[in-house]
Design an enzyme around this catalytic site. Structure first.
Site, PDB file in Angstrom:
ATOM      1  N   GLU A 183      -8.860  10.897  19.404  1.00 31.70           N
ATOM      2  CA  GLU A 183      -7.593  11.627  19.330  1.00 31.70           C
ATOM      3  C   GLU A 183      -6.933  11.213  18.024  1.00 31.70           C
ATOM      4  O   GLU A 183      -6.257  10.185  17.955  1.00 31.70           O
ATOM      5  CB  GLU A 183      -6.707  11.270  20.540  1.00 31.70           C
ATOM      6  CG  GLU A 183      -7.269  11.753  21.869  1.00 31.70           C
ATOM      7  CD  GLU A 183      -7.135  13.270  22.067  1.00 31.70           C
ATOM      8  OE1 GLU A 183      -6.263  13.881  21.425  1.00 31.70           O
ATOM      9  OE2 GLU A 183      -7.906  13.824  22.860  1.00 31.70           O
ATOM     10  N   CYS A 189       2.023  12.654  16.579  1.00 30.70           N
ATOM     11  CA  CYS A 189       0.783  13.177  15.980  1.00 30.70           C
ATOM     12  C   CYS A 189       0.836  14.688  15.816  1.00 30.70           C
ATOM     13  O   CYS A 189       0.239  15.227  14.890  1.00 30.70           O
ATOM     14  CB  CYS A 189      -0.412  12.776  16.834  1.00 30.70           C
ATOM     15  SG  CYS A 189      -0.276  13.327  18.544  1.00 30.70           S
TER      16      CYS A 189
HETATM   17  P1  NAD Z   1      -2.412   1.953  15.369  1.00 27.54           P
HETATM   18  O1  NAD Z   1      -2.124   1.209  14.106  1.00 27.54           O
HETATM   19  O2  NAD Z   1      -1.671   1.606  16.596  1.00 27.54           O
HETATM   20  O3  NAD Z   1      -3.984   1.858  15.605  1.00 27.54           O
HETATM   21  C1  NAD Z   1      -4.592   2.454  16.708  1.00 27.54           C
HETATM   22  C2  NAD Z   1      -5.432   1.420  17.432  1.00 27.54           C
HETATM   23  O4  NAD Z   1      -6.498   0.995  16.592  1.00 27.54           O
HETATM   24  C3  NAD Z   1      -4.637   0.185  17.827  1.00 27.54           C
HETATM   25  O5  NAD Z   1      -4.889  -0.134  19.167  1.00 27.54           O
HETATM   26  C4  NAD Z   1      -5.158  -0.875  16.872  1.00 27.54           C
HETATM   27  O6  NAD Z   1      -5.134  -2.172  17.419  1.00 27.54           O
HETATM   28  C5  NAD Z   1      -6.565  -0.417  16.610  1.00 27.54           C
HETATM   29  N1  NAD Z   1      -7.070  -0.865  15.301  1.00 27.54           N
HETATM   30  C6  NAD Z   1      -6.369  -0.949  14.146  1.00 27.54           C
HETATM   31  N2  NAD Z   1      -7.181  -1.377  13.146  1.00 27.54           N
HETATM   32  C7  NAD Z   1      -8.413  -1.566  13.690  1.00 27.54           C
HETATM   33  C8  NAD Z   1      -9.675  -1.996  13.180  1.00 27.54           C
HETATM   34  N3  NAD Z   1      -9.843  -2.305  11.886  1.00 27.54           N
HETATM   35  N4  NAD Z   1     -10.712  -2.070  14.031  1.00 27.54           N
HETATM   36  C9  NAD Z   1     -10.564  -1.743  15.321  1.00 27.54           C
HETATM   37  N5  NAD Z   1      -9.397  -1.339  15.862  1.00 27.54           N
HETATM   38  C10 NAD Z   1      -8.333  -1.240  15.073  1.00 27.54           C
HETATM   39  O7  NAD Z   1      -2.170   3.476  15.179  1.00 27.54           O
HETATM   40  P2  NAD Z   1      -2.275   4.335  13.889  1.00 27.54           P
HETATM   41  O8  NAD Z   1      -3.695   4.428  13.449  1.00 27.54           O
HETATM   42  O9  NAD Z   1      -1.224   3.976  12.905  1.00 27.54           O
HETATM   43  O10 NAD Z   1      -1.811   5.699  14.611  1.00 27.54           O
HETATM   44  C11 NAD Z   1      -1.278   6.725  13.896  1.00 27.54           C
HETATM   45  C12 NAD Z   1      -2.274   7.855  13.823  1.00 27.54           C
HETATM   46  O11 NAD Z   1      -2.644   8.214  15.139  1.00 27.54           O
HETATM   47  C13 NAD Z   1      -1.711   9.100  13.194  1.00 27.54           C
HETATM   48  O12 NAD Z   1      -2.710   9.658  12.376  1.00 27.54           O
HETATM   49  C14 NAD Z   1      -1.441  10.008  14.380  1.00 27.54           C
HETATM   50  O13 NAD Z   1      -1.478  11.367  14.062  1.00 27.54           O
HETATM   51  C15 NAD Z   1      -2.556   9.604  15.289  1.00 27.54           C
HETATM   52  N6  NAD Z   1      -2.217   9.891  16.683  1.00 27.54           N
HETATM   53  C16 NAD Z   1      -2.951  10.816  17.337  1.00 27.54           C
HETATM   54  C17 NAD Z   1      -2.621  11.138  18.628  1.00 27.54           C
HETATM   55  C18 NAD Z   1      -3.407  12.157  19.378  1.00 27.54           C
HETATM   56  O14 NAD Z   1      -3.229  12.248  20.596  1.00 27.54           O
HETATM   57  N7  NAD Z   1      -4.274  12.927  18.751  1.00 27.54           N
HETATM   58  C19 NAD Z   1      -1.552  10.511  19.258  1.00 27.54           C
HETATM   59  C20 NAD Z   1      -0.841   9.553  18.567  1.00 27.54           C
HETATM   60  C21 NAD Z   1      -1.181   9.239  17.265  1.00 27.54           C
END
Ligand code: NAD
Length: 470
Positions: A224, A258
């Site tokens: 997602e 998102c």
């Molecule tokens: P985040 O920083 O919370 O990361 C997401 C998850 O990945 C966390 O649980 C984190 O611990 C893990 N993570 C981070 N770095 C990692 C690594 N190197 N290795 C393994 N795991 C790791 O969230 P984010 O990435 O900043 O989220 C924002 C993005 O998510 C935006 O692009 C947004 O559009 C997207 N998003 C999508 C949805 C959807 O339903 N499609 C919903 C919310 C957010």
């Protein structure tokens, strides 16, 4: 609205404690405990009870992590979890039934059906922007399908993460569900283990890390992801309602959604009217000074604030633009005609800036969208049904809403998910049930009679007959 406070440090588990947790969950799944519908319904009811009983603690944690007001938290998260749980409880029996299909003449006498079976132990990796919904909504889908799960909430929303760990331990079956709090190190460790499905919500960079790790075990993934979701506004639209709906979906959670409209595409001649209408809505919703509004959220942390503020460099700000780093506040901001190669138009904004890109005529918005990565969501505001059909038929996006923001997320009968760069797989409602199920092919043949046509020794006569049948 209070600025989000610095949170207490999260108590991450020792890396060595992770493997035994996973082993317990796998043993529980193997025991068959999670399969009976009665157990699934009981766990789903517990999720609803948990959210209702703990709502004040949840609201407080969301205030601390995101400076978000309770009504927005209810609309976007608690309410969503309850709707999904109720919907699953109501329809579970029907979803889990064998799905009969017809049987061709070559396999007669016989019966054919698909038997939904759970996959096993699911790893749910959540993001920080809707930190409860993005772990509990996949959990509801996983449970309905008869799976158990390990949840890894985002470390960037530490208060909700801690609360999720406490609530899951208090309300759900501890042999079947576990929460591992943590950041990169803990998630990296989790990904070294074999799960039966991984659902990841977050950015594409980590999405690729998750997919690579899953490939080691041939584990299926649901990703997602996000990206830039365009919002096309045609001049035939109802201006006032359009401005309200755009402002609502853009500035909820201070733009950290998102599926928030990332930028607007509008005809040059109509742009001034639209800008004026959106400005008026910003003031109506959040007053002249959004910093003082109880209803306007905050940016999750300093790093994201600096990232979003940097997008405003050298831009034509036509509304807002102010920020207060100490309070993690950025004003609802409108930018007119940013350079298309600027970071504002190259990166997902994921914050409260709304660029307005003008086109000579509205049809030009279609190639503009198609020249870019497939978006998670696409919005089109129009009263012109030909144009509506043109957009629907000649663009690709995970989800589309005609004449509103992300209202599709409120309908559990619709899949929630991206396409291409914005994600793979989808969930919510029955689609979520199917996503976490294997639709096992079952054919049952009868012993009533056995046509020897397919058996050797083969003859010309048999071959001719066979060709008539297949
Ligand atoms: P985040 O920083 O919370 O990361 C997401 C998850 O990945 C966390 O649980 C984190 O611990 C893990 N993570 C981070 N770095 C990692 C690594 N190197 N290795 C393994 N795991 C790791 O969230 P984010 O990435 O900043 O989220 C924002 C993005 O998510 C935006 O692009 C947004 O559009 C997207 N998003 C999508 C949805 C959807 O339903 N499609 C919903 C919310 C957010």
């Amino acid at each position: 609205m209070q600025a989000n406070t610095q949170s207490e440090p999260v108590n991450f588990p020792a890396i060595a404690d992770i493997a035994p947790k996973i082993a317990l969950l796998k043993n529980t799944f193997a025991s068959g405990k999670t399969k009976p519908l009665a157990w699934r319904v009981e766990q789903l009811k517990q999720i609803k009870k948990m959210v209702l009983e703990q709502q004040d603690n949840i609201f407080a944690a969301m205030q601390q992590d995101l400076g978000r007001c309770n009504m927005e938290s209810w609309t976007a998260e608690l309410g969503g979890v309850i709707t999904e749980a109720d919907h699953a409880i109501k329809h579970l029996k029907k979803w889990a039934k064998p799905r009969k299909v017809s049987t061709p003449i070559v396999a007669q006498p016989g019966k054919s059906y698909m038997l939904p079976e759970p996959l096993g132990t699911i790893l749910i990796i959540g993001a920080w922007n809707y930190p409860l919904l993005l772990v509990l909504s996949p959990l509801i889908a996983a449970i309905s399908a008869g799976n158990n799960a390990l949840i890894k909430p985002s470390e960037l929303s530490p208060n909700v993460s801690k609360l999720v760990a406490e609530m899951v331990a208090q309300y759900l079956d501890n042999e079947a569900f576990a929460v591992v709090e943590g950041a990169v190190e803990e998630t990296t460790e989790l990904l070294k283990h074999q799960f039966d499905h991984i659902i990841y919500t977050g950015g594409d960079v980590v999405g690729k890390i998750v997919m690579r790790a899953a490939a080691e075990f041939l584990t299926p993934v649901t990703l997602e992801l996000g990206g830039k979701s365009p919002c096309i506004v045609d001049s035939s639209t109802d201006l006032d309602v359009t401005a309200s709906r755009i402002a609502w979906s853009k500035w909820m959670n201070a733009g950290q959604t998102c599926v928030a409209p990332d930028y607007i595409l509008v005809e040059e001649a109509f742009a001034p009217k639209l800008i004026e209408a959106i400005k008026n809505k910003i003031t109506e919703f959040y007053s002249d000074d959004a910093a003082k509004s109880q209803d306007y959220g905050r940016i999750v942390n300093e790093r994201h604030l600096a990232r979003i503020v940097s997008y405003l460099e050298d831009q034509n700000v036509v509304h807002g633009g102010k920020h207060d780093a100490a309070n993690k506040f950025i004003e609802p901001t409108l930018v007119l005609n940013p350079a298309i190669d600027s970071p504002l138009m190259q990166q997902e904004i994921f914050g409260p800036i709304l660029p307005i890109v003008t086109v000579k005529n509205i049809e030009q918005s279609i190639p503009f969208v198609n020249e870019r990565a497939k978006p998670l969501a696409l919005y089109v505001f129009t009263k012109n049904s030909d144009f509506e059909q043109q957009v629907l038929n000649s663009t690709s996006a995970g989800m589309v809403c005609v004449n509103d923001g992300f209202m599709f997320a409120a309908n559990p009968n619709l899949p929630f998910g991206g396409v291409g760069n914005s994600g793979t797989g989808a969930y919510h409602g029955k689609i979520g049930f199917d996503n976490f199920s294997h639709l096992k092919t079952v054919m049952k043949r009868s012993f009533m009679f056995d046509v020897p046509l397919r058996y050797p020794p083969f003859t010309d006569k048999k071959f001719k007959l066979l060709k008539k049948m297949i």
